[in-house]
Motif scaffolding. Structure first.
Motif, PDB file in Angstrom:
ATOM      1  N   LEU A 112       0.818  -1.212   0.000  1.00 39.58           N
ATOM      2  CA  LEU A 112       0.000   0.000   0.000  1.00 39.58           C
ATOM      3  C   LEU A 112       0.854   1.265   0.000  1.00 39.58           C
ATOM      4  CD1 LEU A 112      -2.749  -1.005   2.620  1.00 39.58           C
ATOM      5  CD2 LEU A 112      -3.012  -0.843   0.132  1.00 39.58           C
ATOM      6  N   GLY A 113       2.175   1.080  -0.001  1.00 37.50           N
ATOM      7  CA  GLY A 113       3.091   2.215  -0.014  1.00 37.50           C
ATOM      8  C   GLY A 113       3.682   2.559   1.327  1.00 37.50           C
ATOM      9  N   LEU A 114       3.454   1.702   2.321  1.00 36.11           N
ATOM     10  CA  LEU A 114       3.933   1.968   3.677  1.00 36.11           C
ATOM     11  C   LEU A 114       5.306   1.324   3.871  1.00 36.11           C
ATOM     12  CD1 LEU A 114       0.523   1.398   5.450  1.00 36.11           C
ATOM     13  CD2 LEU A 114       1.677   3.592   5.088  1.00 36.11           C
ATOM     14  N   ALA A 115       6.324   2.070   3.520  1.00 41.54           N
ATOM     15  CA  ALA A 115       7.693   1.571   3.613  1.00 41.54           C
ATOM     16  C   ALA A 115       8.029   1.230   5.061  1.00 41.54           C
ATOM     17  CB  ALA A 115       8.662   2.618   3.075  1.00 41.54           C
ATOM     18  N   GLY A 116       8.691   0.096   5.243  1.00 41.45           N
ATOM     19  CA  GLY A 116       9.128  -0.302   6.572  1.00 41.45           C
ATOM     20  C   GLY A 116       8.115  -1.104   7.355  1.00 41.45           C
ATOM     21  N   TRP A 117       6.983  -1.470   6.727  1.00 39.32           N
ATOM     22  CA  TRP A 117       5.928  -2.187   7.445  1.00 39.32           C
ATOM     23  C   TRP A 117       5.686  -3.589   6.896  1.00 39.32           C
ATOM     24  CZ3 TRP A 117       4.001  -0.678  12.020  1.00 39.32           C
ATOM     25  CH2 TRP A 117       4.205   0.659  12.396  1.00 39.32           C
ATOM     26  N   GLY A 118       6.586  -4.116   6.062  1.00 40.98           N
ATOM     27  CA  GLY A 118       6.459  -5.490   5.595  1.00 40.98           C
ATOM     28  C   GLY A 118       6.853  -6.479   6.690  1.00 40.98           C
ATOM     29  N   GLU A 488       3.432   6.934   7.341  1.00 37.44           N
ATOM     30  CA  GLU A 488       4.087   5.679   7.707  1.00 37.44           C
ATOM     31  C   GLU A 488       4.934   5.793   8.970  1.00 37.44           C
ATOM     32  OE1 GLU A 488       7.051   7.913   5.291  1.00 37.44           O
ATOM     33  OE2 GLU A 488       4.890   7.493   5.114  1.00 37.44           O
ATOM     34  N   ARG A 489       5.168   7.009   9.449  1.00 43.59           N
ATOM     35  CA  ARG A 489       5.863   7.207  10.723  1.00 43.59           C
ATOM     36  C   ARG A 489       4.879   7.589  11.826  1.00 43.59           C
ATOM     37  NH1 ARG A 489      11.183   6.655   9.752  1.00 43.59           N
ATOM     38  NH2 ARG A 489      11.929   7.517  11.729  1.00 43.59           N
ATOM     39  N   LEU A 490       3.604   7.395  11.538  1.00 44.19           N
ATOM     40  CA  LEU A 490       2.495   7.557  12.487  1.00 44.19           C
ATOM     41  C   LEU A 490       2.260   9.002  12.904  1.00 44.19           C
ATOM     42  CD1 LEU A 490       3.049   4.369  14.713  1.00 44.19           C
ATOM     43  CD2 LEU A 490       1.944   4.596  12.472  1.00 44.19           C
ATOM     44  N   ARG A 491       2.745   9.945  12.111  1.00 45.74           N
ATOM     45  CA  ARG A 491       2.524  11.365  12.365  1.00 45.74           C
ATOM     46  C   ARG A 491       1.167  11.783  11.813  1.00 45.74           C
ATOM     47  NH1 ARG A 491       8.404  12.721   9.802  1.00 45.74           N
ATOM     48  NH2 ARG A 491       7.284  11.648   8.094  1.00 45.74           N
ATOM     49  N   VAL A 492       0.392  12.482  12.625  1.00 49.73           N
ATOM     50  CA  VAL A 492      -0.921  12.948  12.188  1.00 49.73           C
ATOM     51  C   VAL A 492      -0.744  14.003  11.103  1.00 49.73           C
ATOM     52  CG1 VAL A 492      -3.038  14.139  12.886  1.00 49.73           C
ATOM     53  CG2 VAL A 492      -1.996  12.437  14.405  1.00 49.73           C
ATOM     54  N   GLU A 523       6.471  -0.786  19.525  1.00 54.27           N
ATOM     55  CA  GLU A 523       7.919  -1.017  19.485  1.00 54.27           C
ATOM     56  C   GLU A 523       8.537  -0.275  18.298  1.00 54.27           C
ATOM     57  OE1 GLU A 523      10.100  -2.482  21.380  1.00 54.27           O
ATOM     58  OE2 GLU A 523       9.096  -3.962  22.643  1.00 54.27           O
ATOM     59  N   LYS A 524       7.925  -0.429  17.149  1.00 53.53           N
ATOM     60  CA  LYS A 524       8.458   0.230  15.953  1.00 53.53           C
ATOM     61  C   LYS A 524       8.326   1.748  16.060  1.00 53.53           C
ATOM     62  CE  LYS A 524       7.965   0.401  10.897  1.00 53.53           C
ATOM     63  NZ  LYS A 524       9.428   0.517  10.655  1.00 53.53           N
ATOM     64  N   ALA A 525       7.197   2.197  16.599  1.00 52.18           N
ATOM     65  CA  ALA A 525       6.990   3.638  16.757  1.00 52.18           C
ATOM     66  C   ALA A 525       8.050   4.247  17.665  1.00 52.18           C
ATOM     67  CB  ALA A 525       5.603   3.901  17.325  1.00 52.18           C
ATOM     68  N   ALA A 526       8.353   3.567  18.764  1.00 50.67           N
ATOM     69  CA  ALA A 526       9.361   4.095  19.693  1.00 50.67           C
ATOM     70  C   ALA A 526      10.704   4.250  18.997  1.00 50.67           C
ATOM     71  CB  ALA A 526       9.482   3.180  20.902  1.00 50.67           C
ATOM     72  N   SER A 527      11.059   3.273  18.168  1.00 54.44           N
ATOM     73  CA  SER A 527      12.321   3.375  17.431  1.00 54.44           C
ATOM     74  C   SER A 527      12.300   4.565  16.480  1.00 54.44           C
ATOM     75  CB  SER A 527      12.576   2.087  16.651  1.00 54.44           C
ATOM     76  OG  SER A 527      12.838   1.011  17.517  1.00 54.44           O
TER      77      SER A 527
END
Length: 537
Positions: A112-118, A488-492, A523-527
Motif C-alpha cells: 500500500l506504499g507503507l515503507a518499513g511495514w512489511g 508511515e511514521r504515524l505522524r498525524v 515497538e516500531k513507533a518508539a524506534s
C-alpha cells in the motif's frame, strides 16, 4: 486549573501500546515522559487471575462499558464492546492470546506504499518485545516485556477437535507465529506461571522505576491544544478536576481504536460534517478520522456432546467450583488459569483462498453470552471469525463532551462476500464436527441449528449468534496517501508534534488476535520517534 508542567513526551493511554512506548522512550535518560491513563491502578485481583476476564469485562472499574449502535447485519442487535480502562488497558481484560497474524498481512501494508511495514521489517520488533518461555530463534525472542507461555491445562474434547481438523485437511501446528498460521493448536498466552501478564507488568512498571517517567491515573484528556499547526499541550480532567499540561516535544495518542479518533475529533481534527454537528471548530480537515473501522465478528456455533467432560459439568455446583479454586491455589493450573479460548484453528472457508481466512476459538464450554451461567448440558463452542472482513464501519463523537461515549458502528456482514464467508464458515464447522475423530462424542448442533442450510438463512443465523471478538482497528488509518490520518511514521497529517500509536493506525486488520500486533506497532513507533529526535525530525 491545575498545571502539570511540561514534558518531552506525553502518552495518552496506558494500554498495550502506551506501556511499550513509555518503556522504550524512557531508555533515553535525557527526556521526560508523562503517561496519562483515564482508568485506575491495576490492583483489582481479577485482573491477574486469568479467568477474571469474566469479572473485568462490563465492570466500570476496568472497562469503558461501550456498546455498538444497532447493527443491521446482526438483525438489529447491539453488542457490548469491552475496552480496558485501567493500567494495562485491554491487556488487563483480554483473552491473553499471543497472535501476530500472517506475513502477507504486513506485506500488504508495504504494498500500500507503507515503507518499513512489511513482514521482514516488523518481525524484529515482535521479537524485541517478546519473552518466550521456550524459543529463541529466527522467529521468537526472549527478554522482552511480553511474556508468552503455554496454557496449563488440556481437554480431551479439544484434542479430538484437533484430530477432526486433521481429518478434513487442516494440519496440526505447534506455532501460529511464524508468518503462516494455517493449522490447529493450543493458543500460547500472555501469562507467567498461570497468572495474567499485562503490558503494565511487562513494560510500564519497569519504566516507572526510572526517574524520567511519571504516570497519572484517573486522567481523562478532553482536548489537544494546538498553536500554529503544532500540538502544544493537553486539557484534561485529573481526578475530576480541570488540569492542563504542555508538550515540549510530542504528544502520542495511544487511546485505542475508539479513544484516539474520539480525541482527534474533540480537538477539531476530522470531518467538518461530523465536527459541525457538535459545535467544534475545524482545526484540520480529515474525513478519514473515525472511518475504516474493522473488527472480527465471531460466529458462536455450539454443539452438545456426550461421553466426555466439559466445563459445563465441572463448574455446575459449589463442590466443582471449590475443586477448581483449590487446583488454582495450589498449582496455578486448571480452569481458573484458562484463557477464554484454548484451542485455535486457522483454516480456509473456501479452498480458493491463498492463506487461512477464518480463525476458530474453541472452548470446552457453552453459554448464551459471557457473564451468564454455563449451560446445564455438556457442550463445546466453536467460534469462527472471518479474518479479513470487507465490511467497514466508523466511530464518531456524539457530543463535544469527552465523557460521552462515541457512536460505534462496525457494519458487520454488510458485504455480500462477508455474508458468504459466514455461511461457508458454519458449513466448515459442521464438516469438522462430523469427522470420525468426534463421532464417539455424538455431537448435536445446538446453535445455529441443523435446520439452517441456505446461504441466506446461514447469513441471517450468523447475525443472530455473532458477536465481537474485541479486535477493533483502523479508525486512524495509516497510509501513503494524503487522505490517511497518519503517515508511515504515524505522524498525524496536518499537525506537527502529534502521532497516533495503537491499533487504530492499521490500514487493514491482521489475520488473528490484535494485542501482539499493537505492541509491535508501539515497538516500531518508539524506534522511529527516538530516531526522529536524534536527527531533529
Amino acid at each position: 486549573m491545575r498545571h502539570l508542567g511540561s514534558f518531552d513526551y506525553i502518552i495518552v493511554g496506558a494500554g498495550s501500546a502506551g506501556c511499550v512506548l513509555a518503556n522504550r522512550l524512557s531508555e533515553d535518560p535525557d527526556v521526560s515522559i508523562l503517561v496519562l491513563e483515564a482508568g485506575g491502578k491495576d490492583d483489582y485481583i481479577w485482573i491477574h487471575i486469568p479467568v477474571g476476564y469474566l469479572y473485568c469485562m462490563g465492570n466500570p472499574r476496568t472497562d469503558w462499558g461501550y456498546s455498538t449502535a444497532p447493527e443491521a447485519g446482526l438483525n438489529g442487535r447491539t453488542l457490548a464492546y469491552p475496552r480496558g480502562r485501567v493500567l494495562g488497558g485491554c491487556s488487563a481484560i483480554n483473552g491473553m492470546i499471543y497472535m501476530r497474524g500472517q506475513a502477507s498481512d504486513y506485506d500488504h501494508w508495504r504494498q500500500l506504499g507503507l515503507a518499513g511495514w512489511g513482514w521482514d521489517d516488523i518481525l524484529p520488533y515482535f521479537k524485541r518485545g517478546e519473552d518466550h518461555y521456550a524459543w529463541e530463534d529466527e522467529f521468537h525472542g526472549r527478554g522482552g516485556g511480553c511474556r508468552v507461555e503455554e496454557q496449563r491445562l488440556s481437554w480431551e474434547i479439544l484434542d479430538a477437535f484437533r484430530d477432526a481438523c486433521e481429518e478434513v485437511g487442516i494440519p496440526k501446528t505447534k506455532d501460529f507465529n511464524r508468518g503462516d498460521n494455517f493449522g490447529s493448536g493450543y493458543f500460547q498466552v500472555t501469562q507467567r506461571g498461570g497468572v495474567r501478564w499485562t503490558a503494565a507488568k511487562g513494560f510500564l512498571k519497569p519504566a516507572m522505576k526510572r526517574a524520567n517517567v511519571e504516570v497519572l491515573t484517573k486522567a481523562q484528556v478532553s482536548r489537544i491544544r494546538m498553536e500554529d499547526g503544532r500540538a502544544v499541550g493537553l486539557d484534561l480532567k485529573l481526578g475530576g478536576e480541570d488540569a492542563s499540561v504542555d508538550a515540549a516535544g510530542e504528544i502520542l495518542l495511544s487511546s485505542g481504536s475508539i479513544g484516539s479518533p474520539q480525541l482527534l475529533e474533540l480537538s477539531g481534527i476530522g470531518n467538518p460534517q461530523v465536527l459541525s454537528k457538535h459545535g467544534i471548530e475545524v482545526a484540520v480537515e480529515n474525513t478519514s478520522v473515525g472511518e475504516n473501522l474493522q473488527d472480527h465478528l465471531q460466529i458462536r456455533t455450539i454443539f452438545k456432546v456426550k461421553n466426555t467432560r466439559t466445563l459445563n459439568q465441572l463448574a455446575s455446583n459449589i463442590f466443582g467450583k471449590a475443586k477448581i479454586a483449590l487446583e488454582y491455589a495450589a498449582k496455578r493450573s486448571g480452569p481458573m488459569s484458562m484463557a477464554p479460548s484454548q484451542l485455535g484453528v486457522f483454516a480456509k472457508s473456501d479452498p480458493a483462498f491463498e492463506t487461512a481466512n477464518v480463525e476458530y476459538h474453541v472452548q470446552p464450554l457453552s453459554l448464551d453470552r459471557f457473564g451468564e451461567p454455563l449451560h446445564s448440558f455438556p457442550a463445546i463452542t466453536a467460534s469462527v471469525c472471518n479474518l479479513r472482513p470487507e465490511s467497514r464501519g466508523h466511530i464518531h463523537i456524539t457530543s463535544a463532551d469527552a465523557a460521552d461515549h462515541p457512536e460505534i458502528k462496525p457494519n458487520y456482514l454488510s458485504t455480500e462476500n462477508d455474508r458468504r464467508v459466514a455461511a461457508d464458515s458454519i458449513r466448515l464447522t459442521r464438516k469438522i464436527m462430523s469427522a470420525e475423530a468426534l463421532s464417539k462424542y455424538e455431537p448435536v448442533e445446538y446453535l445455529p441449528g441443523s435446520r439452517v442450510h441456505t446461504d441466506d438463512d446461514l447469513a441471517k443465523a450468523a447475525g443472530d449468534i455473532g458477536t465481537t471478538i474485541f479486535h477493533p482497528v483502523g479508525t486512524c488509518r495509516m497510509g501513503a496517501d494524503d487522505g490517511s490520518v497518519v503517515d508511515e511514521r504515524l505522524r498525524v497529517r496536518g499537525v506537527a508534534g502529534l502521532r497516533v500509536v495503537d491499533a487504530s493506525v492499521m490500514p487493514t486488520i491482521t489475520s488473528g488476535n490484535t494485542a501482539a500486533p499493537t505492541m509491535m506497532i508501539a515497538e516500531k513507533a518508539a524506534s522511529m520517534i527516538r530516531e526522529d529526535r536524534r536527527v531533529g525530525g
